[in-house]
Design a protein around this motif. Structure first.
Motif, mmCIF file in Angstrom:
data_model
loop_
_atom_site.group_PDB
_atom_site.id
_atom_site.type_symbol
_atom_site.label_atom_id
_atom_site.label_comp_id
_atom_site.label_asym_id
_atom_site.label_seq_id
_atom_site.Cartn_x
_atom_site.Cartn_y
_atom_site.Cartn_z
ATOM 1 N N LEU A 68 0.826 -1.214 0.000
ATOM 2 C CA LEU A 68 0.000 0.000 0.000
ATOM 3 C C LEU A 68 0.858 1.260 0.000
ATOM 4 N N PHE A 69 1.861 1.311 0.870
ATOM 5 C CA PHE A 69 2.679 2.509 0.998
ATOM 6 C C PHE A 69 3.602 2.735 -0.202
ATOM 7 N N SER A 70 3.773 1.722 -1.011
ATOM 8 C CA SER A 70 4.658 1.857 -2.170
ATOM 9 C C SER A 70 3.914 2.181 -3.465
ATOM 10 N N THR A 71 2.592 2.272 -3.413
ATOM 11 C CA THR A 71 1.820 2.531 -4.627
ATOM 12 C C THR A 71 1.618 4.025 -4.839
ATOM 13 N N GLU A 72 1.551 4.402 -6.096
ATOM 14 C CA GLU A 72 1.318 5.808 -6.441
ATOM 15 C C GLU A 72 -0.112 6.237 -6.125
ATOM 16 N N ILE A 73 -1.051 5.295 -6.209
ATOM 17 C CA ILE A 73 -2.452 5.631 -5.948
ATOM 18 C C ILE A 73 -2.634 6.055 -4.494
ATOM 19 N N PHE A 74 -1.961 5.379 -3.561
ATOM 20 C CA PHE A 74 -2.087 5.757 -2.153
ATOM 21 C C PHE A 74 -1.507 7.144 -1.912
ATOM 22 N N GLN B 114 -1.483 9.521 -4.112
ATOM 23 C CA GLN B 114 -2.494 10.428 -4.647
ATOM 24 C C GLN B 114 -3.659 10.588 -3.677
ATOM 25 N N ASP B 115 -4.060 9.502 -3.035
ATOM 26 C CA ASP B 115 -5.144 9.590 -2.054
ATOM 27 C C ASP B 115 -4.785 10.539 -0.917
ATOM 28 N N LEU B 116 -3.563 10.431 -0.418
ATOM 29 C CA LEU B 116 -3.124 11.332 0.651
ATOM 30 C C LEU B 116 -3.096 12.781 0.167
ATOM 31 N N TRP B 117 -2.654 12.980 -1.078
ATOM 32 C CA TRP B 117 -2.625 14.333 -1.625
ATOM 33 C C TRP B 117 -4.039 14.899 -1.761
ATOM 34 N N HIS B 118 -4.974 14.092 -2.241
ATOM 35 C CA HIS B 118 -6.362 14.539 -2.354
ATOM 36 C C HIS B 118 -6.945 14.864 -0.983
ATOM 37 N N LEU B 119 -6.594 14.046 0.017
ATOM 38 C CA LEU B 119 -7.041 14.321 1.380
ATOM 39 C C LEU B 119 -6.517 15.660 1.859
ATOM 40 N N GLU C 195 -9.793 10.133 -6.505
ATOM 41 C CA GLU C 195 -9.933 8.974 -5.629
ATOM 42 C C GLU C 195 -9.517 9.307 -4.205
ATOM 43 N N THR C 196 -10.244 8.765 -3.241
ATOM 44 C CA THR C 196 -9.911 8.872 -1.833
ATOM 45 C C THR C 196 -9.588 7.487 -1.287
ATOM 46 N N MET C 197 -9.096 7.430 -0.066
ATOM 47 C CA MET C 197 -8.726 6.138 0.509
ATOM 48 C C MET C 197 -9.934 5.216 0.628
ATOM 49 N N ALA C 198 -11.102 5.773 0.978
ATOM 50 C CA ALA C 198 -12.298 4.938 1.091
ATOM 51 C C ALA C 198 -12.716 4.381 -0.265
ATOM 52 N N VAL C 199 -12.572 5.176 -1.319
ATOM 53 C CA VAL C 199 -12.905 4.702 -2.657
ATOM 54 C C VAL C 199 -11.916 3.620 -3.091
ATOM 55 N N THR C 200 -10.642 3.812 -2.798
ATOM 56 C CA THR C 200 -9.638 2.789 -3.109
ATOM 57 C C THR C 200 -9.939 1.492 -2.375
ATOM 58 N N MET C 201 -10.333 1.604 -1.111
ATOM 59 C CA MET C 201 -10.687 0.418 -0.329
ATOM 60 C C MET C 201 -11.872 -0.305 -0.963
ATOM 61 N N MET C 202 -12.892 0.444 -1.360
ATOM 62 C CA MET C 202 -14.064 -0.157 -1.998
ATOM 63 C C MET C 202 -13.679 -0.849 -3.306
ATOM 64 N N TYR D 296 -6.071 -6.800 1.296
ATOM 65 C CA TYR D 296 -5.469 -5.512 0.940
ATOM 66 C C TYR D 296 -6.402 -4.361 1.299
ATOM 67 N N ALA D 297 -7.700 -4.527 1.031
ATOM 68 C CA ALA D 297 -8.672 -3.489 1.390
ATOM 69 C C ALA D 297 -8.736 -3.298 2.907
ATOM 70 N N SER D 298 -8.588 -4.385 3.659
ATOM 71 C CA SER D 298 -8.579 -4.270 5.120
ATOM 72 C C SER D 298 -7.375 -3.469 5.601
ATOM 73 N N ALA D 299 -6.234 -3.633 4.925
ATOM 74 C CA ALA D 299 -5.059 -2.831 5.274
ATOM 75 C C ALA D 299 -5.331 -1.352 5.045
ATOM 76 N N ILE D 300 -6.032 -1.017 3.963
ATOM 77 C CA ILE D 300 -6.388 0.380 3.714
ATOM 78 C C ILE D 300 -7.300 0.901 4.816
ATOM 79 N N SER D 301 -8.270 0.082 5.227
ATOM 80 C CA SER D 301 -9.176 0.520 6.292
ATOM 81 C C SER D 301 -8.431 0.725 7.608
ATOM 82 N N VAL D 302 -7.445 -0.105 7.881
ATOM 83 C CA VAL D 302 -6.648 0.062 9.102
ATOM 84 C C VAL D 302 -5.871 1.374 9.054
ATOM 85 N N VAL D 303 -5.319 1.704 7.896
ATOM 86 C CA VAL D 303 -4.590 2.975 7.757
ATOM 87 C C VAL D 303 -5.547 4.159 7.945
#
Length: 319
Positions: free
Chosen positions: A78-84, A86-91, A262-269, A280-287
């Motif tokens: 999760l921490f190595s992906t570009e999408i995550f 981007q999610d933090l940047w959007h947040l 995209e947000t973290m919740a959308v990525t999780m979904m 993997y989605a559970s890891a996003i929810s934990v973060v």
């Protein structure tokens, strides 16, 4: 009866509460708390524990409990992906825009509607009404309004030649999303500020006006400082909601185009239900949970410390 012998007159001291009565009181309290405690454990604590458990497995959500233990690989991935990132940047973008634009706008409207103007009760209801609508209804409504082909917004803007792609363009999707968020939630913050303003004694404002203070100086030196606790609560709620933002984004864009909203919740979904990678989605929810928890603890410790101390003192005095 034990008496107090100090002073000119002896006063009787209250008799200690018998032990059986104290036990009965605690039993009554426990019985009243038990239903809420059961619901809290079942609907809050249990899902958190399940997400923590599933986040260390490679699991598709089917076939019983997960068995393919992979440790922290889901988090590393999760921490190595570009999408995550981007999610933090959007947040961060949405949080900054909310604090800089949405909340001051809500405060300005609240101060305006606190004045004695004709029809202010109607204005309050009208401005608060969008918050009553569900996120799904709001998303569908603005999907039609901001449609690049036949939306109402482009039909109006076409008169002056300012058509836009809105939700279909990566350059305009985030401002469009923030516009919808502001329309949906500014009324809620407006009511919070309005309630806080009405708790300020009018004598303070009148005294400042008698001393010759202008409206701006009265607001800056009296109203704004006394609204401090209300503003801090408003910021706290706004940030927590933004971290968990899902409904509006999913209905409006589903994170597109090209993950630009995209947000973290959308990525999780997306990963959990569309791609069946529940671990993997559970890891996003934990973060997401960790971000919310860390922010809440730090914010309450350093920003809301005086407010919480005052509330604790008051409650202690009432006891």
């Amino acid at each position: 009866m034990t008496t107090l012998t100090r002073g000119p007159e002896a006063r009787p001291l209250p008799a200690p509460t018998p032990a059986p009565r104290r036990r009965g009181r605690w039993v009554t309290i426990a019985l009243f708390l038990l239903p809420a405690l059961v619901l809290f454990l079942a609907l809050v604590v249990a899902p958190i524990l399940v997400a923590l458990y599933a986040s260390v497995f490679r699991w598709n959500g089917f076939g019983g409990l997960p068995t393919n233990f992979i440790g922290l690989d889901n988090f590393t991935r999760l921490f190595s992906t570009e999408i995550f990132a981007q999610d933090l940047w959007h947040l961060l973008v949405l949080v900054v825009l909310s604090i800089v634009i949405q909340l001051p706008f809500s405060l300005a409207i609240a101060m305006l509607l606190n004045q004695r103007i004709r029809g202010r009760a109607v204005y309050r209801v009208v401005f608060f009404a969008p918050y009553v609508l569900s996120e799904v209804i709001t998303g569908v409504l603005f999907s039609l309004i901001l449609s690049p082909d036949s939306g109402l917004a482009n039909r109006i803007l076409s008169v002056v030649g300012l058509e836009s792609e809105f939700l279909a363009d990566p350059a305009t999707v985030m401002p469009s999303l923030f516009l919808v968020m502001t329309w949906k939630y500014f009324g809620f913050h407006m009511m919070i500020y309005l309630a806080g303003r009405q708790n300020i004694p009018n004598e303070l404002v009148e005294a400042a006006q008698i001393d010759g203070a202008t409206s701006w100086k009265t607001f800056r030196h009296i109203t704004l400082p006394l609204l401090g606790p209300t503003i801090r609560i408003s910021i706290f709620l706004s940030v927590i909601y933004t971290i968990q933002l899902f409904d509006l984004v999913w209905i409006l864009t589903q994170g597109g185009p090209s993950h630009s909203s995209e947000t973290m919740a959308v990525t999780m979904m997306d990963w959990g239900f569309k791609r069946s990678q529940v671990g993997y989605a559970s890891a996003i929810s934990v973060v997401m949970f960790a971000l919310s928890l860390v922010f809440a603890l730090i914010y309450q410790r350093f920003v809301m410390r005086r407010d919480l101390a005052g509330a604790t003192t008051t409650m202690g005095d009432r006891r």
